[in-house]
Design a protein around this motif. Structure first.
Motif, PDB file in Angstrom:
ATOM      1  N   ASP A  94      29.942  38.112  40.910  1.00 46.79           N
ATOM      2  CA  ASP A  94      30.082  39.563  40.605  1.00 46.79           C
ATOM      3  C   ASP A  94      29.525  40.336  41.659  1.00 46.79           C
ATOM      4  O   ASP A  94      29.035  39.454  42.561  1.00 46.79           O
ATOM      5  N   LYS A  95      29.244  41.492  41.635  1.00 48.88           N
ATOM      6  CA  LYS A  95      28.541  42.462  42.846  1.00 48.88           C
ATOM      7  C   LYS A  95      26.945  41.835  43.033  1.00 48.88           C
ATOM      8  O   LYS A  95      26.670  42.169  44.119  1.00 48.88           O
ATOM      9  N   ALA A 105      37.494  44.434  38.798  1.00 52.61           N
ATOM     10  CA  ALA A 105      37.134  43.632  37.838  1.00 52.61           C
ATOM     11  C   ALA A 105      38.279  42.915  37.682  1.00 52.61           C
ATOM     12  O   ALA A 105      39.460  43.049  37.665  1.00 52.61           O
TER      13      ALA A 105
END
Length: 276
Positions: A227-228, A4
């Motif tokens: 992000d993922k 992160a």
């Protein structure tokens, strides 16, 4: 999966300043980065059309020039190029670049040549042109690769707007640049960065061709983080311009400027329905 808050540093086009200015700092602080190369710029020393426009306008004598861009009966228009002072030159250059981004790829270089003739200045004919226009050498690239900090991706072969390319030209742009980079460096080239990179500069067709050409991802210039769950072929980025203001630079670099902009837009939508 990256941790992160991870940051990936990228540079576009392949200017020699990446080696002379950025690389020493990246080495000093042991920071990795990826540089996206326009291979006709690196391999053929063909100046980017955007730099040719900037040079032609910046070197023009003071005045007002009528530049007619004739693309046929339905797409004919003219543009005033005003070069009285620095601000007017910048304004004219932005207008020209905006117009040229909207024309079919096969016409763009012809129109740039017309502009150079109208203004009487050609970057390719200036043997003493500024270092800011100069490309990396393959020797520089391979030296950076040896550091194991710098990787390289494709930014196309001639820097076109991909969605305005004919299918056969688009295929060549993607495959040729990838092949040149892999042949010259001996490393695989799985990364791609869309020229210009705004919404409308990439689509489902470009995605499929990127996949067919063997690329693993595509980077845009659409502002934002990832992000993922992000689309790997529409990765967002945050530009970090530097004009001498350190506070502004730091705010851009850490994403604070974009966060404040997002908050502003949210409040406008909440209270005014987006009206300003």
């Amino acid at each position: 999966e990256p941790p992160a808050g991870a940051v990936v540093i990228t540079c576009d086009d392949g200017y020699r300043s990446n080696y002379e200015l950025a690389f020493p700092f990246l080495k000093r602080f042991n920071v990795p980065a990826t540089i996206f190369l326009v291979t006709s710029f690196i391999d053929g020393k063909k100046y980017l059309w955007t730099d040719r426009v900037e040079y032609a306008v910046s070197k023009a004598k003071p005045g007002v020039f009528k530049w007619r861009m004739d693309q046929g009966i339905d797409n004919e228009f003219s543009l005033e190029v005003i070069t009285h002072d620095r601000d007017s030159r910048i304004t004219s250059e932005k207008k020209i670049r905006g117009k040229l981004k909207a024309v079919p790829q096969e016409l763009r270089l012809e129109l740039v040549a017309q502009l150079e003739n109208t203004l009487g200045n050609k970057l390719s004919e200036d043997r003493n042109s500024s270092d800011i226009y100069q490309p990396l050498e393959w020797e520089d690239i391979n030296d950076m690769l040896k550091s194991e900090l710098i990787s390289f991706g494709s930014h196309s072969h001639t820097h076109p707007i991909l969605t305005r390319c004919r299918p056969e030209d688009l295929k060549t742009e993607l495959a040729l640049s990838k092949n040149i980079i892999e042949r010259k460096t001996g490393f695989k080239c799985p990364f791609f960065c869309y020229p210009n990179g705004q919404c409308g500069d990439f689509d489902e067709r470009t995605r499929k061709m990127l996949q067919d050409a063997g690329y693993a991802c595509g980077l845009t210039t659409v502002v934002g983080g990832n992000d993922k769950d992000s689309d790997i072929f529409e990765l967002k980025r945050i530009g970090v311009p530097y004009d001498g203001d350190r506070i502004d630079f730091i705010m851009n670099f850490c994403g604070a400027t974009q966060s404040l902009s997002n908050i502003k837009q949210y409040l406008l939508q909440l209270f005014y329905g987006g009206r300003t």
